[in-house]
Scaffold this motif. Structure first.
Motif, PDB file in Angstrom:
ATOM      1  N   ASP A  39      55.496  41.968  65.237  1.00 16.66           N
ATOM      2  CA  ASP A  39      55.199  40.621  64.615  1.00 16.66           C
ATOM      3  C   ASP A  39      53.820  40.186  64.960  1.00 16.66           C
ATOM      4  N   PRO A  40      52.883  40.220  64.100  1.00 17.40           N
ATOM      5  CA  PRO A  40      51.549  39.747  64.586  1.00 17.40           C
ATOM      6  C   PRO A  40      51.465  38.064  64.918  1.00 17.40           C
ATOM      7  N   ALA A  41      52.515  37.527  64.358  1.00 17.47           N
ATOM      8  CA  ALA A  41      52.535  36.191  64.670  1.00 17.47           C
ATOM      9  C   ALA A  41      52.879  35.849  66.155  1.00 17.47           C
ATOM     10  N   ASN A  42      53.286  36.847  67.017  1.00 18.33           N
ATOM     11  CA  ASN A  42      53.360  36.721  68.242  1.00 18.33           C
ATOM     12  C   ASN A  42      52.159  36.450  69.177  1.00 18.33           C
ATOM     13  N   PHE A  43      50.844  36.739  68.643  1.00 19.62           N
ATOM     14  CA  PHE A  43      49.795  37.075  69.207  1.00 19.62           C
ATOM     15  C   PHE A  43      48.997  35.788  68.743  1.00 19.62           C
ATOM     16  N   ILE A  44      48.558  35.257  69.999  1.00 26.05           N
ATOM     17  CA  ILE A  44      47.719  33.670  69.744  1.00 26.05           C
ATOM     18  C   ILE A  44      46.368  33.994  69.538  1.00 26.05           C
ATOM     19  N   THR A  45      45.662  34.611  70.362  1.00 28.83           N
ATOM     20  CA  THR A  45      44.243  34.884  70.366  1.00 28.83           C
ATOM     21  C   THR A  45      43.748  35.797  69.420  1.00 28.83           C
ATOM     22  N   ILE A  46      42.314  35.458  68.796  1.00 30.92           N
ATOM     23  CA  ILE A  46      41.713  36.475  67.674  1.00 30.92           C
ATOM     24  C   ILE A  46      41.741  37.930  68.310  1.00 30.92           C
ATOM     25  N   ALA A  47      41.579  37.860  69.790  1.00 28.65           N
ATOM     26  CA  ALA A  47      41.345  39.080  70.567  1.00 28.65           C
ATOM     27  C   ALA A  47      42.595  39.883  70.166  1.00 28.65           C
ATOM     28  N   ASP A  48      43.691  39.200  70.724  1.00 24.29           N
ATOM     29  CA  ASP A  48      45.010  40.071  70.655  1.00 24.29           C
ATOM     30  C   ASP A  48      45.205  40.533  68.988  1.00 24.29           C
ATOM     31  N   LYS A  49      45.006  39.587  68.065  1.00 20.49           N
ATOM     32  CA  LYS A  49      45.063  39.896  66.733  1.00 20.49           C
ATOM     33  C   LYS A  49      44.386  41.105  66.273  1.00 20.49           C
ATOM     34  N   LEU A  50      43.059  41.153  66.675  1.00 21.34           N
ATOM     35  CA  LEU A  50      42.154  42.429  66.255  1.00 21.34           C
ATOM     36  C   LEU A  50      42.659  43.598  67.029  1.00 21.34           C
ATOM     37  N   ARG A  51      43.029  43.519  68.108  1.00 20.65           N
ATOM     38  CA  ARG A  51      43.778  44.701  68.889  1.00 20.65           C
ATOM     39  C   ARG A  51      44.745  45.281  68.366  1.00 20.65           C
ATOM     40  N   TYR A  52      45.655  44.450  67.926  1.00 24.12           N
ATOM     41  CA  TYR A  52      46.969  44.823  67.349  1.00 24.12           C
ATOM     42  C   TYR A  52      46.868  45.297  65.945  1.00 24.12           C
ATOM     43  N   TYR A  53      45.826  44.640  65.134  1.00 23.73           N
ATOM     44  CA  TYR A  53      45.852  45.396  63.637  1.00 23.73           C
ATOM     45  C   TYR A  53      44.956  46.478  63.818  1.00 23.73           C
ATOM     46  N   ARG A  54      43.943  46.711  64.814  1.00 22.58           N
ATOM     47  CA  ARG A  54      43.401  47.779  64.788  1.00 22.58           C
ATOM     48  C   ARG A  54      44.313  49.025  65.430  1.00 22.58           C
ATOM     49  N   HIS A  55      45.181  48.818  66.356  1.00 17.73           N
ATOM     50  CA  HIS A  55      45.906  49.647  66.784  1.00 17.73           C
ATOM     51  C   HIS A  55      47.040  50.200  65.622  1.00 17.73           C
ATOM     52  N   ARG A  56      47.529  49.063  65.007  1.00 17.19           N
ATOM     53  CA  ARG A  56      48.652  49.264  63.719  1.00 17.19           C
ATOM     54  C   ARG A  56      47.876  50.306  62.679  1.00 17.19           C
ATOM     55  N   ASN A  57      46.425  50.204  62.411  1.00 19.51           N
ATOM     56  CA  ASN A  57      45.610  51.077  61.799  1.00 19.51           C
ATOM     57  C   ASN A  57      45.419  52.516  62.373  1.00 19.51           C
ATOM     58  N   GLY A  58      45.592  52.530  63.426  1.00 17.44           N
ATOM     59  CA  GLY A  58      45.287  53.883  64.453  1.00 17.44           C
ATOM     60  C   GLY A  58      43.868  54.057  64.596  1.00 17.44           C
ATOM     61  N   LEU A  59      43.231  53.109  64.606  1.00 14.85           N
ATOM     62  CA  LEU A  59      41.578  53.110  64.574  1.00 14.85           C
ATOM     63  C   LEU A  59      41.018  52.730  66.020  1.00 14.85           C
ATOM     64  N   LEU A  60      39.925  53.539  66.419  1.00 11.46           N
ATOM     65  CA  LEU A  60      39.247  53.323  67.695  1.00 11.46           C
ATOM     66  C   LEU A  60      38.195  52.025  67.445  1.00 11.46           C
ATOM     67  N   GLN A  61      37.963  51.430  68.625  1.00  6.27           N
ATOM     68  CA  GLN A  61      36.882  50.403  68.264  1.00  6.27           C
ATOM     69  C   GLN A  61      35.492  50.820  67.754  1.00  6.27           C
ATOM     70  N   ARG A  62      35.159  52.073  68.160  1.00  6.90           N
ATOM     71  CA  ARG A  62      33.927  52.597  67.568  1.00  6.90           C
ATOM     72  C   ARG A  62      34.083  52.979  66.049  1.00  6.90           C
ATOM     73  N   GLU A  63      35.111  53.031  65.515  1.00  5.92           N
ATOM     74  CA  GLU A  63      35.159  53.233  64.252  1.00  5.92           C
ATOM     75  C   GLU A  63      35.311  51.766  63.346  1.00  5.92           C
ATOM     76  N   VAL A  64      35.895  50.945  63.817  1.00  8.28           N
ATOM     77  CA  VAL A  64      35.933  49.363  63.341  1.00  8.28           C
ATOM     78  C   VAL A  64      34.310  48.933  63.572  1.00  8.28           C
ATOM     79  N   ALA A  65      33.603  49.286  64.487  1.00  2.61           N
ATOM     80  CA  ALA A  65      32.262  48.828  64.800  1.00  2.61           C
ATOM     81  C   ALA A  65      31.485  49.403  63.778  1.00  2.61           C
ATOM     82  N   ASP A  66      31.465  50.734  63.608  1.00  2.20           N
ATOM     83  CA  ASP A  66      30.786  51.480  62.633  1.00  2.20           C
ATOM     84  C   ASP A  66      31.064  50.912  61.187  1.00  2.20           C
TER      85      ASP A  66
END
Length: 167
Positions: A39-66
């Motif tokens: 449940d993404p509602a359990n994450f409070i900070t933007i950093a945690d939400k970004l990390r959660y959604y990125r991992h949910r999509n199976g992406l690397l930081q490099r892929e999002v940054a690119d």
């Protein structure tokens, strides 16, 4: 899967998994994402939400940054705790890539910035029936700073936003 050999044909089972593969590089990062929490509602900070959604999509930081058009090191700071400000245009592109709404990612402070700080500050000042000088004196800020905020020439920091809007 079929394997041919001198003794005949041997068959080996082929497994097809239907879950997204999470490419977690560090155990500490895996713990922070907390795979047990769906449940993404359990994450409070933007950093945690970004990390959660990125991992949910199976992406690397490099892929999002690119995709967004920023350096990977810059994006990695977005996923670090302690950051207050996130550029709204960058967050829009990240949300688009992660297939979520920007509102699902941002906090109240960044919503304030995205919704136009200048008019909101002026609106509050008008509601309090104060001049810029009176408003500045009331909150212990210089009149010049209020003027810059209302003209959109400077971004209000989270510290001042909390002092003025969360009192």
């Amino acid at each position: 899967m079929v394997c041919h050999s001198n003794s005949g044909v041997r068959y080996a089972p082929l497994y097809i998994h239907s879950f997204p593969f999470l490419r977690l590089h560090f155990l500490a990062e895996a713990e922070r994402v907390s795979i047990g929490s769906d449940d993404p509602a359990n994450f409070i900070t933007i950093a945690d939400k970004l990390r959660y959604y990125r991992h949910r999509n199976g992406l690397l930081q490099r892929e999002v940054a690119d995709y967004v058009g920023i350096e990977r090191t810059t994006y990695s700071t977005y996923e670090e705790d302690g950051r207050d400000y996130y550029p709204s245009d960058t967050l829009q592109r990240i949300a688009e890539f992660l297939k979520v709404k920007v509102a699902d990612l941002i906090d109240d402070y960044n919503t304030f910035l995205c919704d136009g700080q200048a008019c909101q500050i002026k609106e509050l000042r008008d509601k309090m029936k104060m001049t810029q000088a009176e408003f500045a004196a009331h909150f212990g800020i210089t009149k010049e700073q209020i003027k810059k905020w209302e003209q959109g020439k400077a971004r209000m920091t989270k510290k001042f936003w909390e002092r003025i809007f969360l009192r």
